[in-house]
Design an enzyme around this catalytic site. Structure first.
Site, PDB file in Angstrom:
ATOM      1  N   LYS A 277       0.823  -1.370  -0.023  1.00  0.00           N
ATOM      2  CA  LYS A 277       0.075  -0.229  -0.146  1.00  0.00           C
ATOM      3  C   LYS A 277       0.934   1.213  -0.009  1.00  0.00           C
ATOM      4  CE  LYS A 277      -3.203   2.589   3.100  1.00  0.00           C
ATOM      5  NZ  LYS A 277      -3.929   2.691   4.459  1.00  0.00           N
ATOM      6  N   LYS A 289     -10.656  12.669   7.603  1.00  0.00           N
ATOM      7  CA  LYS A 289     -10.256  12.156   8.914  1.00  0.00           C
ATOM      8  C   LYS A 289     -10.606  13.219  10.043  1.00  0.00           C
ATOM      9  CE  LYS A 289      -6.748   8.776   7.434  1.00  0.00           C
ATOM     10  NZ  LYS A 289      -7.099   7.804   7.943  1.00  0.00           N
ATOM     11  N   ASP A 301       1.480   6.525   5.316  1.00  0.00           N
ATOM     12  CA  ASP A 301       0.529   5.627   4.917  1.00  0.00           C
ATOM     13  C   ASP A 301       1.125   4.896   3.623  1.00  0.00           C
ATOM     14  OD1 ASP A 301      -1.896   4.553   5.731  1.00  0.00           O
ATOM     15  OD2 ASP A 301      -3.187   5.518   4.261  1.00  0.00           O
ATOM     16  N   ASP A 360     -12.382   6.301   3.380  1.00  0.00           N
ATOM     17  CA  ASP A 360     -10.962   6.244   4.010  1.00  0.00           C
ATOM     18  C   ASP A 360     -10.686   4.662   4.200  1.00  0.00           C
ATOM     19  OD1 ASP A 360      -9.149   7.086   5.785  1.00  0.00           O
ATOM     20  OD2 ASP A 360      -9.869   7.288   7.452  1.00  0.00           O
ATOM     21  N   GLU A 362      -9.136   2.911   1.724  1.00  0.00           N
ATOM     22  CA  GLU A 362      -8.880   2.978   0.478  1.00  0.00           C
ATOM     23  C   GLU A 362      -7.700   2.271  -0.030  1.00  0.00           C
ATOM     24  OE1 GLU A 362      -5.943   4.725   2.613  1.00  0.00           O
ATOM     25  OE2 GLU A 362      -7.953   5.160   2.988  1.00  0.00           O
ATOM     26  N   ARG A 364      -7.208  -0.924   0.715  1.00  0.00           N
ATOM     27  CA  ARG A 364      -7.618  -2.271   0.162  1.00  0.00           C
ATOM     28  C   ARG A 364      -8.049  -2.171  -1.215  1.00  0.00           C
ATOM     29  NH1 ARG A 364     -11.939  -2.696   4.636  1.00  0.00           N
ATOM     30  NH2 ARG A 364     -10.298  -1.601   5.687  1.00  0.00           N
TER      31      ARG A 364
END
Length: 518
Positions: A277, A289, A301, A360, A362, A364
């Site tokens: 990811k 968020k 992230d 949020d 996202e 996956r």
């Protein structure tokens, strides 16, 4: 003008200084204390003293030193450099993990020293080579600092040298362990750099440039797919998440082929596909968020993709015999007038449709495209492993020191768990409870991108399983382990580089669990 300023800043900024340091730390082994050592570390168990140094157990006790794990005491010496006594706790059960932590405690206790020496302790059942690797990793990782935006006057001096003091009979094993520990630590520092870099400067496109710049020296083939190429591939997950961003997406495909001493391709022991990811900044999309400090950490992230890229840079140096293909799925997740909306339906590579219930969730979505691409490889991989800062649910369940792992092949999961134990990048297995699969059912698409309120880490895993085509697969949810709020043993404050050494160890020792190619 602002766009021009950002472009210039991106061009001038090197997001990963650790991969190209001006001077690497010199690693050496010596039967005696080097004359230029600024200090020397020695390990002491509970209630013990230091033999031959005039520092007995009574002296240490009077100084308040009990030999507890991580405890340190600096003792000035009349002739020679200061002695740093480091506690390891009870000697029973001493392992590589405790040695790594103790070496980190030593390195932190002498943060202004640039030339360190460390005496190899009595190891019990720990192999000498493994001990040397763990000690090297502990020192180098503890002394890591992200330096690009620190003024020189505010920085700890960089570590110039590390010498392990060991008997001549152990020299070869110690040297081998130090070399491997140095490679592991450098790769981890690289991953930390990527995750610490500001998101405005380390974009998906810049990440691809970094990968391309490293390819030749690291024995990697790199293919970069832009938005148009992704559209031709039908990667609707990645493109859907990218829809709200001003920065274009990138899928970075890395290929490592094992080679012999003359550079010829050799038969691999197995084939692994890695999926990472790479959300360069996650605002949450239109499902923004909360306005709190979590926003400042969302530049990390992309830590899963960063760990994979860093691990791939180490394989050639270590002579890895596993063939590896990696997919780094890179984009921002931003709110705008073009962003994906709740209720939108995305068509993922391979044709499955996904109703977006939470913008949020996202990670996956971008990974689903890559998982399908992994199943289409020829020859097919023996295993697929994905790694991602995926769910807050996993962080709340396991805390900040262990990631979650789940999968559809227990033998593969066990290999991941074993690598976690050896490297200190520990994982805890969660159940792939298929009784929860109905929570992903959608009224308008093949499935939704989130389940119910509970078991969020497990339902995220169940979502990903939909795209692996029955191949052996393990999913690592590193949401809690990607960042440290304070210095903790070898984990320096900020990005931890979690997963880098785990993946290296896993790939070095990978064994196929079952036949997949037919």
């Amino acid at each position: 003008m602002l766009t021009s300023f950002h472009s210039r800043a991106q061009a001038e900024f090197h997001p990963a200084p650790s991969i190209e340091p001006p001077e690497e730390t010199k690693l050496a082994v010596s039967p005696s204390l080097p004359k230029d050592a600024g200090c020397v570390g020695t390990f002491v168990g509970t209630g013990e003293g230091v033999k031959g140094a005039g520092v007995d157990a009574a002296f240490l006790k009077a100084a308040g030193f009990e030999g507890k794990a991580g405890q340190t005491l600096v003792v000035p010496q009349k002739d020679g450099p200061p002695l740093v006594v480091v506690g390891v706790g009870g000697k029973a059960g001493l392992d590589a993990g405790r040695l790594r932590d103790a070496a980190a405690a030593f390195a932190r206790a002498v943060g202004q020293q640039t030339r360190l020496a460390l005496q190899l302790p009595e190891l019990g059942s720990v192999p000498v080579e493994l001990a040397a690797q763990a000690l090297t990793e502990g020192v180098l990782l503890a002394r890591y600092r992200y330096r690009p935006y620190k003024r020189q006057s505010e920085q700890e001096p960089p570590l110039e040298s590390l010498t392990l003091v060991a008997g001549q009979e152990d020299t070869d094993a110690v040297e081998q362990g130090m070399v491997r520990g140095g490679i592991h630590a450098r790769a981890t520092a690289f991953a930390r750099d990527l995750s610490n870099a500001p998101a405005t400067l380390l974009t998906a496109a810049r990440m691809a440039e970094v990968a391309e710049g490293l390819a030749k020296r690291c024995g990697l083939e790199v293919e970069v797919f832009d938005g148009e190429a992704l559209a031709r591939l039908g990667c609707g997950g990645l493109l859907g998440v990218n829809a709200g961003s001003a920065e274009p997406p990138r899928m970075i495909k890395l290929t490592y082929t094992p080679r012999g001493s003359k550079g010829e391709a050799v038969q691999p022991v197995g084939r692994v596909s890695l999926v990472g990811k790479g959300i360069m900044f996650d605002s949450g999309g239109l499902g923004l968020k909360p306005n709190d400090l979590v926003h400042a950490t969302m530049k990390g992230d992309m830590s899963g993709a960063g760990a994979i890229l860093a691990a791939m840079t180490a394989l050639k140096s270590l002579g890895c015999r596993t063939a590896v293909t990696a997919y780094l799925m890179c984009t921002d997740n931003m709110p705008s007038g073009t962003a994906m909306k709740l209720g939108d339906v995305l068509t993922v590579r391979g044709g499955k449709t996904v109703e977006v219930i939470n913008t949020d969730a996202e990670g996956r979505l971008v990974m689903s495209d890559a998982l399908v691409l992994s199943t289409e490889q020829s020859p097919r991989p023996d295993a697929i492993v994905d790694i991602a800062t995926l769910t807050g649910a996993c962080q709340r369940a396991l805390g900040l020191l262990s990631a979650g792992v789940l999968g559809n092949d227990q033998a593969l999961v066990e290999q991941v768990k074993d690598s976690g134990e050896r490297t200190g990048d520990t994982v805890w297995q969660l159940p792939l409870d298929r009784r929860l699969r109905p929570e992903l059912e959608s009224e308008v698409a093949d499935l939704k991108n989130v389940g119910g309120e509970n078991a969020g880490a497990i339902t995220a895993g169940l979502f990903l399983e939909e795209f692996v085509g029955g191949l052996p697969w393990a999913h690592i949810d590193m949401a809690g382990t990607a960042r440290a709020e304070r210095d903790n043993a070898w984990r320096s404050k900020g990005a931890t580089g979690y997963g880098t050494r785990l993946l290296i160890d896993f790939l070095m020792g990978f064994k196929p669990t079952r036949e997949t190619r037919h």
